[in-house]
Design an enzyme around this catalytic site. Structure first.
Site, PDB file in Angstrom:
ATOM      1  N   HIS A 244      77.647 -69.198  35.421  1.00 49.46           N
ATOM      2  CA  HIS A 244      78.376 -68.429  34.555  1.00 49.46           C
ATOM      3  C   HIS A 244      77.382 -67.391  33.829  1.00 49.46           C
ATOM      4  O   HIS A 244      77.174 -67.621  32.662  1.00 49.46           O
ATOM      5  CB  HIS A 244      79.376 -69.090  33.630  1.00 49.46           C
TER       6      HIS A 244
ATOM      7  N   ARG B 284      90.195 -58.475  41.654  1.00 46.36           N
ATOM      8  CA  ARG B 284      89.065 -58.452  42.243  1.00 46.36           C
ATOM      9  C   ARG B 284      89.202 -58.151  43.848  1.00 46.36           C
ATOM     10  O   ARG B 284      88.300 -57.823  44.495  1.00 46.36           O
ATOM     11  CB  ARG B 284      88.987 -60.120  42.431  1.00 46.36           C
TER      12      ARG B 284
ATOM     13  N   GLU C 141      78.299 -73.988  38.696  1.00 45.52           N
ATOM     14  CA  GLU C 141      77.571 -75.054  37.805  1.00 45.52           C
ATOM     15  C   GLU C 141      78.686 -75.952  37.205  1.00 45.52           C
ATOM     16  O   GLU C 141      78.221 -76.811  36.329  1.00 45.52           O
ATOM     17  CB  GLU C 141      76.683 -74.221  36.992  1.00 45.52           C
TER      18      GLU C 141
END
Length: 328
Positions: free
Chosen positions: A123, A162, A196
């Site tokens: 991020h 998106r 992550e």
């Protein structure tokens, strides 16, 4: 109460998409910085968690330095949101000029191989902008996965946003998403995953800034099962309107070991690559949630001792749920 909160969240994000994209860019930049500074001054849970996470990245930092970093981090986080609200109205030229990655030869070589490519990112910065750049500057469509949000219409709005940037968005619904991604990769396609943070039981334990956390197994498993190239990518902002990034060398599949052992080695390699980018640009790491296992699981207490106020006898997940403000 949760229903009201969901409706308020949707109203806030809908207002952002509707109003912020109409503002002149300098005005949007100032608005984002103002909101960030107000949130930082309130010292809410998100800001305190951000500082706690930065303390793992910079263990020798003073409280003053951590506060300085968290202020910069909130400004970076709001820059992400202001850009994202405005991306649908950016020209192709603005998108092409808005991102300058280094070592793009790794991506070009991987795509030319025809094996498919898995790009894995933390991020950092604005991965939506990086994705829009890929579809615009390189002409490469790609597939990604989105966590389901509440209310459902907010999730639908994120998906439409998106997809409007040229992405194929697959809802994260069990094994169905993995199968779709594998098919795209076997066809030589590009898959991008933010990778992550995975607090589920299926996450792979890795060492991250000296402590244990879990990261998703998906990127490594997809590379193993499809033969795709696995590329870590890190992003960061500078003082200009341009975002920068680095495409790291491929993470290779180990030549020996079980699938679980290979997955562990590859996911640790991703964690190490992510750590280099985060250490260089901690203020652009937008991790306002718990990440390390030590923050999630209570420490063993002496016999007869009572847990400290505010803790529980089981794993505390109060701020672990995916929220509309958490990027996926």
């Amino acid at each position: 109460m949760s229903g009201l909160r969901d409706q308020l969240s949707y109203a806030a994000y809908a207002a952002g998409w509707g109003a912020v994209k109409k503002l002149p860019e300098p005005v949007a930049v100032r608005l984002g910085r103002t909101i960030a500074d107000l949130a930082w001054k309130r010292r809410g849970k998100g800001v305190l968690r951000l500082e706690s996470n930065y303390a793992r990245v910079l263990p020798d930092a003073s409280p003053e330095r951590l506060a300085e970093l968290s202020r910069a981090g909130m400004r970076s986080y709001l820059r992400y949101w202001m850009e994202s609200f405005r991306l649908p109205v950016w020209s192709e030229e603005r998108i092409r000029n808005g991102f300058e990655p280094e070592d793009t030869h790794h991506l070009h070589e991987a795509l030319a191989s025809g094996r498919g490519v898995v790009v894995a990112l933390p991020h950092l910065g604005n991965w939506d902008l990086a994705g829009a750049w890929a579809t615009t500057a390189l002409g490469i469509p790609f597939t990604t996965v989105a966590e389901r949000l509440k209310p459902e219409k907010l999730f639908d709005r994120f998906v439409a946003y998106r997809e409007g940037l040229g992405m194929e968005v697959v809802p994260h619904t069990g094994g169905a998403a993995f199968g779709t991604l594998a098919r795209r990769l076997r066809g030589g396609g590009l898959v991008c995953l933010v990778a992550e943070r995975d607090l589920s039981a299926s996450g792979v334990e890795v060492t991250f800034f000296g402590e244990t956390t879990r990261m998703p197994a998906g990127p490594a498993l997809l590379a193993q099962q499809t033969g795709a190239v696995l590329l870590p990518v890190t992003l960061w902002y500078d003082e200009s309107p341009v975002m920068r990034g680095r495409i790291h060398p491929p993470v290779e599949v180990p030549g020996s070991g079980t699938r679980a052992e290979k997955t562990s080695v590859m996911t640790q390699a991703l964690a190490d690559a992510f750590a280099t980018g985060i250490a260089d640009h901690p203020e652009d790491w937008h991790m306002l949630q718990r990440l390390w296992l030590a923050d999630l699981e209570p420490r063993p207490k002496p016999s007869g001792a009572q847990p400290p106020a505010g803790t529980h006898g089981t794993r505390d997940r109060r701020d672990d749920q995916v929220r509309p403000g958490e990027r996926s």
